[in-house]
Write a protein that holds these residues in place. Structure first.
Motif, mmCIF file in Angstrom:
data_model
loop_
_atom_site.group_PDB
_atom_site.id
_atom_site.type_symbol
_atom_site.label_atom_id
_atom_site.label_comp_id
_atom_site.label_asym_id
_atom_site.label_seq_id
_atom_site.Cartn_x
_atom_site.Cartn_y
_atom_site.Cartn_z
ATOM 1 N N TRP A 1 -19.713 -2.120 -16.634
ATOM 2 C CA TRP A 1 -18.835 -2.755 -15.645
ATOM 3 C C TRP A 1 -17.429 -2.938 -16.204
ATOM 4 N N THR A 2 -17.346 -3.379 -17.477
ATOM 5 C CA THR A 2 -16.048 -3.564 -18.122
ATOM 6 C C THR A 2 -15.298 -2.241 -18.244
ATOM 7 N N GLU A 3 -15.996 -1.175 -18.629
ATOM 8 C CA GLU A 3 -15.361 0.143 -18.772
ATOM 9 C C GLU A 3 -14.880 0.667 -17.428
ATOM 10 N N ALA A 4 -15.668 0.427 -16.382
ATOM 11 C CA ALA A 4 -15.264 0.878 -15.044
ATOM 12 C C ALA A 4 -14.000 0.173 -14.588
ATOM 13 N N ARG A 5 -13.912 -1.130 -14.899
ATOM 14 C CA ARG A 5 -12.693 -1.874 -14.544
ATOM 15 C C ARG A 5 -11.500 -1.371 -15.337
ATOM 16 N N ARG A 6 -11.725 -1.052 -16.622
ATOM 17 C CA ARG A 6 -10.624 -0.546 -17.457
ATOM 18 C C ARG A 6 -10.111 0.784 -16.946
ATOM 19 N N LEU A 7 -11.036 1.698 -16.606
ATOM 20 C CA LEU A 7 -10.633 3.020 -16.138
ATOM 21 C C LEU A 7 -9.945 2.953 -14.793
ATOM 22 N N SER A 8 -10.342 2.024 -13.965
ATOM 23 C CA SER A 8 -9.720 1.913 -12.642
ATOM 24 C C SER A 8 -8.368 1.233 -12.708
ATOM 25 N N GLY A 9 -8.035 0.658 -13.893
ATOM 26 C CA GLY A 9 -6.756 -0.037 -14.026
ATOM 27 C C GLY A 9 -5.572 0.874 -13.852
ATOM 28 N N GLY A 10 -5.706 2.156 -14.227
ATOM 29 C CA GLY A 10 -4.593 3.091 -14.106
ATOM 30 C C GLY A 10 -4.519 3.771 -12.752
ATOM 31 N N GLN A 11 -5.489 3.522 -11.903
ATOM 32 C CA GLN A 11 -5.508 4.157 -10.600
ATOM 33 C C GLN A 11 -4.710 3.324 -9.609
ATOM 34 N N HIS A 12 -4.314 3.939 -8.498
ATOM 35 C CA HIS A 12 -3.653 3.201 -7.433
ATOM 36 C C HIS A 12 -4.642 2.201 -6.857
ATOM 37 N N ARG A 13 -4.169 0.980 -6.590
ATOM 38 C CA ARG A 13 -5.019 -0.039 -6.000
ATOM 39 C C ARG A 13 -4.473 -0.358 -4.617
ATOM 40 N N HIS A 14 -5.322 -0.305 -3.632
ATOM 41 C CA HIS A 14 -4.897 -0.509 -2.254
ATOM 42 C C HIS A 14 -5.301 -1.894 -1.776
ATOM 43 N N HIS A 15 -4.452 -2.467 -0.952
ATOM 44 C CA HIS A 15 -4.823 -3.677 -0.243
ATOM 45 C C HIS A 15 -5.039 -3.238 1.192
ATOM 46 N N SER A 16 -6.311 -3.180 1.605
ATOM 47 C CA SER A 16 -6.663 -2.516 2.859
ATOM 48 C C SER A 16 -6.295 -3.328 4.089
ATOM 49 N N HIS A 17 -5.900 -4.582 3.919
ATOM 50 C CA HIS A 17 -5.572 -5.411 5.062
ATOM 51 C C HIS A 17 -4.234 -4.996 5.644
ATOM 52 N N CYS A 18 -4.246 -4.621 6.909
ATOM 53 C CA CYS A 18 -3.017 -4.210 7.596
ATOM 54 C C CYS A 18 -2.275 -5.458 8.045
ATOM 55 N N ILE A 19 -1.053 -5.619 7.587
ATOM 56 C CA ILE A 19 -0.235 -6.782 7.918
ATOM 57 C C ILE A 19 0.719 -6.399 9.039
ATOM 58 N N ARG A 20 0.734 -7.192 10.102
ATOM 59 C CA ARG A 20 1.644 -6.911 11.211
ATOM 60 C C ARG A 20 3.091 -6.955 10.738
ATOM 61 N N ALA A 21 3.899 -6.036 11.278
ATOM 62 C CA ALA A 21 5.305 -5.983 10.896
ATOM 63 C C ALA A 21 6.015 -7.290 11.236
ATOM 64 N N ASP A 22 5.619 -7.940 12.350
ATOM 65 C CA ASP A 22 6.255 -9.195 12.769
ATOM 66 C C ASP A 22 5.890 -10.363 11.865
ATOM 67 N N ASP A 23 4.802 -10.243 11.105
ATOM 68 C CA ASP A 23 4.342 -11.338 10.250
ATOM 69 C C ASP A 23 4.971 -11.310 8.868
ATOM 70 N N LEU A 24 5.786 -10.301 8.594
ATOM 71 C CA LEU A 24 6.352 -10.150 7.264
ATOM 72 C C LEU A 24 7.847 -9.905 7.367
ATOM 73 N N GLN A 25 8.626 -10.797 6.750
ATOM 74 C CA GLN A 25 10.075 -10.628 6.735
ATOM 75 C C GLN A 25 10.443 -9.435 5.853
ATOM 76 N N ASP A 26 11.596 -8.839 6.134
ATOM 77 C CA ASP A 26 12.050 -7.681 5.365
ATOM 78 C C ASP A 26 12.194 -8.043 3.891
#
Length: 200
Positions: free
Chosen positions: A25-50
């Motif tokens: 588990w520790t090795e898997a977390r280490r290897l995934s550290g260099g990969q792109h990490r996505h935040h899958s929650h779509c945030i409405r454009a109106d809910d976030l200031q520029d």
């Protein structure tokens, strides 16, 4: 309590199995550290200031304030504003003559034999939106004796990895409204220039 030999070996097997699971588990977390990490929650454009950082990323991005590429942006903006206010011309582009530089008051990027300048690079889909990038002023390096450029050496960029947020469009699942999903990714930021031997 005294364990008999079979019970002892059974306990050891279970302990080793648990250890291997934890190591995997520790090795898997280490290897995934260099990969792109996505935040899958779509945030409405109106809910976030520029330019606003999503709440889920704020603790992670607090370190931006210590990065030179972020710290230099207000300094460069102030210098540009001062030049406009006093109607000063921009420094002449190209490789400077080191003998003309006041070594007592000049910054290290001006006194270097591989001098560089900083330019603000802006990306509307990146947080931080503005970063200061170094740009080498010479193809070669400046000879310390003559003050002139020599092509026996090369000026090369010195880059530093920096974690940023990249914004991508998405549709909110509840009402199909326009929104953004954020991806944590690493980019190379030029922070200085250095002299190196020519490759050929």
């Amino acid at each position: 309590m005294v364990l008999n030999v079979p019970s002892f070996f059974l306990l050891m097997q279970r302990s080793l199995l648990l250890l291997f699971v934890l190591l995997g588990w520790t090795e898997a977390r280490r290897l995934s550290g260099g990969q792109h990490r996505h935040h899958s929650h779509c945030i409405r454009a109106d809910d976030l200031q520029d330019g606003e950082v999503p709440t889920v990323f704020r603790s992670r991005t607090a370190r931006w304030a210590d990065h030179p590429a972020v710290q230099l942006v207000p300094v460069l903006e102030s210098e540009q504003s001062g030049r406009r206010r006093h109607r000063r011309h921009h420094h002449k582009a190209g490789c400077p003559n080191l003998k003309l530089v006041n070594t007592l008051t000049a910054d290290v990027n001006e006194r270097s034999i591989s001098p560089w300048k900083y330019t603000i690079k802006e990306d509307a889909n990146r947080i931080p939106r503005q970063l200061a990038f170094a740009e080498c002023l010479c193809n070669g390096c400046i000879d310390g004796k003559t003050g002139q450029e020599t092509t026996e050496l090369n000026s090369v960029l010195v880059e530093q990895n920096m974690m940023v947020l990249k914004r991508k469009p998405c549709r909110h699942p509840e009402d199909d409204a326009e929104g953004f999903v954020f991806e944590t990714t690493s980019i190379k930021v030029p922070v200085a220039c250095a002299c190196a031997l020519a490759r050929s």
